[in-house]
Design an enzyme around this catalytic site. Structure first.
Site: not given
Length: 719
Positions: A78, A245
């Protein structure tokens, strides 16, 4: 409440974003050399300290599965993932995630905890390790600690101590909203420049799907739009999502709107910079809430494997509302392997998928990549390693800025490589010889200035791309950019190539590059223009630039650097702008910031370029002098002269005519780029200085200094 100028006059041109370029806000002072300090680190020791933190769960914020690795990967992702190609801004440089607005974005819920977990490491190494580097390094260490082999790591991210207010995040005023104004033609589709994220306050796209609905086709379209704007193709996109993920889980024990408090920047003072206080259960561990989506992606959340891809492709998925009230996807049937509960190893959880995950499976092109990765796990590993390295380093510029023992030997095309010189660089005697050759050619002073400017001003301080080094102005796409007047540019380059060939054909080993010649020509023109005005000015010239090849140039990636307008050359473009800047002067300030200019440097460069007659297609717009090509302060004196009044030529109010107040005759023509220096009070204050009779010499010297700065912005070898 204290009202500021922007509240009183919302249309006031914001120049404060240039003020940071005028001085260093770092507490370490202007002499601090972060690169030198970073090189003193024992990087292996730093990584060991990070891994100790990663596997030592803290009661105040317990680690899922006893390992903070997935949390640190999310933090690093992020941080770096805000980068966008359109203006090169955001990304991991500066450690901006610890400052608003990123520190309080809804997509960054609980990443304040990740940074606090790393506080002891930062405190231990202090000035030797910036937050920007620590955040990214922690993500790399996390991957390695869970069995993944990374491509490497480079340090060199210097921390910022003030939010970068030049970053335009979008038109919305509420978090997690998407307005029609975010997209071209006010329809969902292509984002307006320079945006990359499709939702205010989210890094990429809404994980539930467009507008919070489980629309897999729309989600795939948004993913492709967004990831392409951070310089990722389909394979890199799939590799990043699938690789990221593979680890960890998402948190949605209950509804965030009912239980989660204010973000850090809105939290009460006693929270000491932490936010998102959660009153559901214990508010942490199994009761943690971030996105409102709940569950892991596979059965081994802290181990690198093929679990994510196998689950996604090997099962059918149906959309449901999870315990946090958000859309997520559960497997059809009960044959999927369960994961251990993150805080109760004897219990299990069923894997889930996001709408953005299922979208990859239902998009033909993305699915083809997924299936190829599933059949070739080593290819998947390599693709994720390369895409991850690109993600976390994309905003750092050329390889010579990379620091540390883990920098890969390979130079990547996205680093805009230039070749090393395999010849002797010109010295003072050769430079003097080349200056004479340039002056003896048929190139005009204006051509010399415009060509040098067109080459060097492509630089962006945001991601250190562009600039004169490499002479990419002679390659596509820059050679054909409209602002560069391709036909005239081709003629100029032909002459430079003749000068280069004649010089390089000599018997010795000394050679000159076109990149150096182009800059030298601009410098010569500035010095001659100053001399004609009666001032002896020396513009420093540092040779050493080399010429890149087409094979070393990713032409498509240079398209975002094309100027839509250019205040310095008074180039207005085609006027068809569908971006988030309202006026020409806002675009001028934006470009000045990308060039790392202060307000005074912006002012003096525009005034000097007008005096030199260096305007697009050699128009008279803004050339307020009877002696163009001579470096006088006539632009400022004429602009502030009350003998003229101005009227727009049409309703666009981009071009204006200047009329003599006494005779009523139209004598001058200007653009908004010109008149803003008389209209805006702060710009006028600088123009007033440079217009003074006894300050023309300062104007000439300041122009030469600012010119030299632009010509060397990309010379990282000189730092």
């Amino acid at each position: 409440m204290t009202w500021h100028n922007q509240e009183w006059w919302p249309n006031l041109l914001r120049l404060d974003i240039l003020d940071d370029n005028a001085g260093d806000l770092s507490p370490y002072g202007e002499d601090f050399d972060y690169a030198e300090e970073f090189q003193k680190l024992d990087l292996e020791a730093v990584k060991a300290d990070i891994e100790d933190v990663m596997t030592d769960s803290q009661d105040w914020w317990p680690a899922d599965y006893g390992h903070y690795g997935p949390l640190f990967i999310r933090m690093a992702w992020h941080s770096a993932g805000t980068y966008r190609t359109l203006d090169g801004r955001a990304g991991a440089a500066g450690g901006l995630q610890r400052l608003p607005p990123e520190s309080s974005w809804p997509d960054n819920v609980n990443l304040d905890k990740a940074r606090r977990l790393l506080q002891p490491v930062k405190q231990k190494y202090g000035r030797k390790l910036s937050w920007g580097d620590l955040i990214i390094l922690a993500g790399n260490v996390a991957l390695e600690s869970m069995g993944f082999e990374t491509q490497g790591f480079a340090g060199g991210r210097v921390d910022e101590y003030k939010s970068n207010e030049a970053i335009e995040w979008g038109p919305e005023t509420d978090w997690e909203t998407t307005s029609p104004e975010r997209f071209e033609d006010e329809e969902v589709g292509n984002l307006k420049d320079p945006l990359a994220n499709t939702v205010m306050g989210l890094i990429y796209v809404n994980p539930e799907g467009p507008y919070g609905e489980p629309d897999v086709e729309g989600s795939a379209a948004n993913i492709r739009e967004e990831f392409s704007r951070m310089a990722m193709d389909d394979e890199e996109t799939v590799a990043l999502i699938a690789g990221g993920h593979t680890f960890g889980k998402v948190h949605g024990a209950s509804d965030p709107e009912e239980h989660v408090g204010a973000e850090p920047e809105a939290a009460p003072i006693e929270e000491q910079g932490l936010g998102w206080d959660n009153d559901f259960g214990e508010g942490k561990g199994p009761d943690a809430i971030t996105s409102g989506i709940e569950g892991p992606w596979n059965s081994s959340p802290i181990q690198w494997d093929m679990g994510y891809i196998d689950n996604l492709l090997g099962h059918d998925w149906t959309s449901v509302k999870g315990p946090g009230g958000a859309w997520q996807w559960e497997p059809v049937g009960d044959d999927i392997e369960a994961a251990p509960a993150p805080h109760a190893p004897d219990e299990t959880e069923e894997p889930m998928m996001l709408t953005t995950d299922v979208a990859l499976k239902h998009d033909d092109d993305y699915r083809e990549v997924l299936e190829r990765f599933q059949e070739n796990p080593d290819e998947f590993q390599q693709a994720f390693a390369r895409a991850w390295f690109k993600l976390i380093h994309r905003d750092m510029g050329p390889r010579e800025r990379f620091l540390g023992p883990e920098v890969p030997d390979e130079t990547f095309i996205w680093q805009d490589p230039v070749p090393d010189a395999d010849y002797d660089i010109v010295g003072d005697d050769e430079v003097a010889e080349l200056e004479e050759a340039i002056l003896d050619s048929d190139l005009t002073r204006t051509q010399l200035v415009k060509t040098a400017w067109a080459s060097a001003s492509t630089y962006r301080d945001s991601d250190k791309r562009g600039g004169a080094n490499g002479a990419r102005i002679r390659l596509e796409p820059q050679r054909s950019w409209e602002a560069n007047e391709p036909e005239e540019l081709a003629a100029v380059l032909d002459t430079y190539e003749e000068i280069q060939a004649a010089f390089n054909d000599r018997d010795d080993d000394v050679r000159v590059s076109l990149a150096d010649l182009i800059v030298l020509g601009g410098n010569v023109a500035v010095e001659q223009a100053a001399a004609d005005a009666g001032y002896d000015v020396d513009v420093p010239f540092e040779p050493g630039r080399t010429d890149a090849t087409a094979e070393q140039t990713d032409a498509d990636s240079f398209e975002p650097l094309e100027p839509k307008v250019d205040a310095f050359r008074n180039y207005l473009g085609d006027g068809d702008f569908d971006d988030l800047y309202d006026t020409l002067e806002e675009r001028m300030v934006d470009k000045a910031d990308l060039l790392d200019l202060s307000v005074s440097e912006l002012t003096v460069l525009v005034g000097g370029m007008r005096a030199l007659g260096a305007t697009y297609e050699d128009t008279d717009r803004g050339v307020f002098t009877d002696d163009p090509g001579t470096l006088t302060n006539d632009f400022f004196q004429t602009l502030l002269d009350m003998d003229y009044e101005w009227e727009p030529v049409d309703e666009d109010e981009e071009v204006f005519e200047g009329y003599d107040r006494d005779t009523g005759e139209q004598e001058l023509e200007a653009t908004r780029f010109d008149l803003i220096f008389g209209s805006n009070a702060r710009l006028r204050a600088y123009a007033d200085v440079y217009a003074a009779d006894d300050d023309e010499e300062q104007f000439v010297q300041d122009f030469a200094d600012a010119w030299h700065k632009v010509m060397t912005l990309d010379r990282f070898d000189l730092e």
